[in-house]
Design a protein around this motif. Structure first.
Motif, PDB file in Angstrom:
ATOM      1  N   SER A 140      37.780  38.108  18.954  1.00 28.87           N
ATOM      2  CA  SER A 140      38.747  38.949  19.258  1.00 28.87           C
ATOM      3  C   SER A 140      38.630  39.526  20.767  1.00 28.87           C
ATOM      4  O   SER A 140      39.278  40.201  21.117  1.00 28.87           O
ATOM      5  N   GLU A 141      37.645  38.863  21.390  1.00 32.35           N
ATOM      6  CA  GLU A 141      37.505  39.121  23.007  1.00 32.35           C
ATOM      7  C   GLU A 141      38.423  38.205  23.862  1.00 32.35           C
ATOM      8  O   GLU A 141      38.479  38.286  24.664  1.00 32.35           O
ATOM      9  N   SER A 145      34.687  37.014  13.871  1.00 34.73           N
ATOM     10  CA  SER A 145      36.060  37.776  14.315  1.00 34.73           C
ATOM     11  C   SER A 145      35.896  38.582  15.491  1.00 34.73           C
ATOM     12  O   SER A 145      36.886  38.577  16.256  1.00 34.73           O
ATOM     13  N   ALA A 162      46.714  35.715  21.106  1.00 28.71           N
ATOM     14  CA  ALA A 162      45.391  35.870  21.821  1.00 28.71           C
ATOM     15  C   ALA A 162      45.651  35.504  23.144  1.00 28.71           C
ATOM     16  O   ALA A 162      44.672  35.657  24.165  1.00 28.71           O
TER      17      ALA A 162
END
Length: 312
Positions: A21-22, A17, A119
């Motif tokens: 998340s980057e 995760s 994202a």
């Protein structure tokens, strides 16, 4: 990007995760460095592919996965910027950065499905306005990477140096040179609400083919640039002069007739227009406005650059 865990693969481990998340930050970095959402997505895919190409032990040895991913993405972008100059020599007409709508308005162009992974949405701020991206595109690859990483994403020059392959002092000079380019190109823009009013008046004058009103809204030295990429009809060279642009745009409206409608939309965070022809988005217009007059118009007609757009 979706990764599939295989038996014995630790991709589903506790760091997954954090690694994924980057993605949004990498998309934002790639778009500002390349001016293309499609290219930014490709860079992120390649960055993650390189991460998972390492063994589990190699990944565990990385002290800061986020910094590693940024370094790899930055280097890929730097290489792409170098090759982009050669590709632009064969590009048909002028190249304009890919325009972006409000994140809530765009769709993914690869799957064709409604909605897009949050994202993959680019944060819209002053560093992605069309005018700013055009200035970035005038920089050398090293200048652009150093400037964006330091001035926009606030990376220290020591980290920038590791990505650009120069000394921190050299990167500081690159960013300073880029900063001067930005200051030279900047025009005194009015508040967002004032810009929206100018674009609205331009739209009304355009729809009624009111040449005098169009001339009054355009700076006498205004420039209009179009990007069709050889896939859509455009004027091959930039139009220079408010009166010339006004007459050309009035002729476009006359030829389009009732088949084209103009809609007010946010383009790269600022007021812009979208032309819909026979129900299909044909052109996205971005503007640079100084005071109460339009200084620059960018018209993107290349359909490959319009894939994130839809009309709700």
């Amino acid at each position: 990007m979706t990764t599939r865990a295989e038996p014995g693969d630790d991709r589903s481990g506790p760091d997954l995760s954090a690694i994924m998340s980057e993605r949004r930050r990498l998309i934002n970095l790639g778009y500002r460095l390349l001016g293309s959402l499609a290219d930014a997505e490709d860079v992120v895919q390649e960055t993650y592919a390189r991460w998972y190409a390492m063994s589990a032990r190699e990944r565990q040895a990385v002290e800061s996965p986020g910094a590693w991913l940024t370094t790899v993405a930055g280097r890929i972008c730097l290489n792409l910027l170098g090759s982009a100059r050669a590709r632009r020599e064969t590009y048909v007409g002028d190249w304009i950065p890919e325009p972006l709508p409000e994140p809530s308005e765009w769709i993914t162009g690869r799957s064709g499905a409604g909605g897009v992974d949050p994202a993959d949405r680019v944060t819209l701020d002053e560093s992605v306005t069309m005018a700013f991206l055009v200035v970035l595109d005038s920089m050398t690859p090293a200048e652009r990477v150093a400037f964006v990483l330091h001035d926009v994403f606030r990376y220290p020059f020591g980290e920038v140096a590791a990505i650009v392959g120069r000394t921190p002092a050299a990167c500081r000079q690159l960013a300073s040179s880029a900063r001067r380019r930005v200051r030279t190109a900047q025009s005194p823009a009015g508040p967002g609400t004032g810009q929206a009013a100018v674009v609205r008046r331009f739209k009304a004058a355009w729809e009624t083919k009111d040449i005098d009103a169009l001339i009054g809204l355009l700076d006498p030295d205004a420039t209009a640039t179009a990007d069709g990429g050889g896939l859509a009809v455009t004027h091959p060279r930039p139009l220079v002069g408010g009166e010339r642009i006004a007459r050309h745009y009035a002729e476009i409206a006359r030829l389009s007739g009732d088949r084209t409608t103009f809609l007010e939309y946010t383009v790269n965070g600022l007021p812009g227009l979208v032309a819909r022809h026979d129900g299909t988005i044909a052109t996205v217009f971005a503007f640079e406005i100084a005071g109460d007059r339009i200084r620059r118009i960018w018209a993107v007609r290349n359909p490959e650059k319009l894939r994130p757009w839809r009309i709700g």
